[in-house]
Design a protein around this motif. Structure first.
Motif, short mmCIF file in Angstrom:
data_model
loop_
_atom_site.label_atom_id
_atom_site.label_comp_id
_atom_site.label_asym_id
_atom_site.label_seq_id
_atom_site.Cartn_x
_atom_site.Cartn_y
_atom_site.Cartn_z
N GLU A 113 0.83 -1.21 0.00
CA GLU A 113 0.00 0.00 0.00
C GLU A 113 0.87 1.25 0.00
O GLU A 113 0.60 2.20 -0.74
CB GLU A 113 -0.92 0.00 1.21
N ALA A 159 2.49 1.57 -3.45
CA ALA A 159 1.54 1.98 -4.49
C ALA A 159 1.21 3.47 -4.37
O ALA A 159 1.14 4.18 -5.38
CB ALA A 159 0.28 1.15 -4.40
N LYS A 160 1.02 3.95 -3.14
CA LYS A 160 0.69 5.36 -2.92
C LYS A 160 1.83 6.26 -3.41
O LYS A 160 1.61 7.23 -4.13
CB LYS A 160 0.40 5.61 -1.45
N ASP A 161 3.06 5.92 -3.02
CA ASP A 161 4.21 6.75 -3.39
C ASP A 161 4.52 6.64 -4.88
O ASP A 161 4.88 7.64 -5.51
CB ASP A 161 5.42 6.37 -2.55
N ALA A 162 4.39 5.46 -5.44
CA ALA A 162 4.65 5.30 -6.87
C ALA A 162 3.64 6.10 -7.69
O ALA A 162 3.99 6.74 -8.69
CB ALA A 162 4.60 3.83 -7.26
N GLN A 163 2.39 6.09 -7.25
CA GLN A 163 1.35 6.86 -7.94
C GLN A 163 1.65 8.35 -7.88
O GLN A 163 1.50 9.07 -8.87
CB GLN A 163 -0.01 6.56 -7.29
N ALA A 164 2.10 8.83 -6.72
CA ALA A 164 2.44 10.25 -6.57
C ALA A 164 3.60 10.63 -7.48
O ALA A 164 3.61 11.72 -8.06
CB ALA A 164 2.78 10.56 -5.12
N GLN A 165 4.56 9.73 -7.65
CA GLN A 165 5.69 10.02 -8.53
C GLN A 165 5.24 10.07 -9.99
O GLN A 165 5.59 10.98 -10.72
CB GLN A 165 6.79 8.98 -8.38
N VAL A 166 4.43 9.11 -10.38
CA VAL A 166 4.01 9.02 -11.78
C VAL A 166 3.09 10.19 -12.15
O VAL A 166 3.28 10.82 -13.19
CB VAL A 166 3.30 7.67 -12.05
N GLU A 167 2.11 10.47 -11.30
CA GLU A 167 1.12 11.49 -11.64
C GLU A 167 1.62 12.91 -11.43
O GLU A 167 1.34 13.79 -12.22
CB GLU A 167 -0.16 11.28 -10.82
N ASN A 168 2.36 13.13 -10.35
CA ASN A 168 2.74 14.49 -9.98
C ASN A 168 4.22 14.80 -10.18
O ASN A 168 4.64 15.92 -9.98
CB ASN A 168 2.38 14.76 -8.52
N ALA A 180 9.09 5.22 -2.69
CA ALA A 180 8.61 4.04 -3.41
C ALA A 180 9.76 3.05 -3.64
O ALA A 180 9.57 1.84 -3.49
CB ALA A 180 7.98 4.44 -4.74
#
Length: 57
Positions: free
Chosen positions: A13, A16-25, A34
């Motif tokens: 979890e 996933a949260k940190d990877a999403q923040a890197q990819v999107e922002n 991540a």
């Protein structure tokens, strides 16, 4: 083994949260977190594999 599975879920979890923040922002700090979480996941998954194999014998 139940606690190990819970630790894996928790680490995933966080990853996933940190990877999403890197990819999107483009958040570089989240990318570092991540990567750190992925190393922890690797260790936990290897331990799960060892425990699973020994339990199936």
């Amino acid at each position: 083994m139940k606690t190990l599975v819970e630790q894996i879920a928790s680490s995933y979890e966080a990853f996933a949260k940190d990877a999403q923040a890197q990819v999107e922002n483009g958040n570089k700090a989240a990318g570092a977190r991540a990567r750190k979480a992925s190393l922890e996941l690797e260790k936990l998954l290897k331990q799960f594999r060892k425990d699973s194999i020994s339990a199936s014998k």
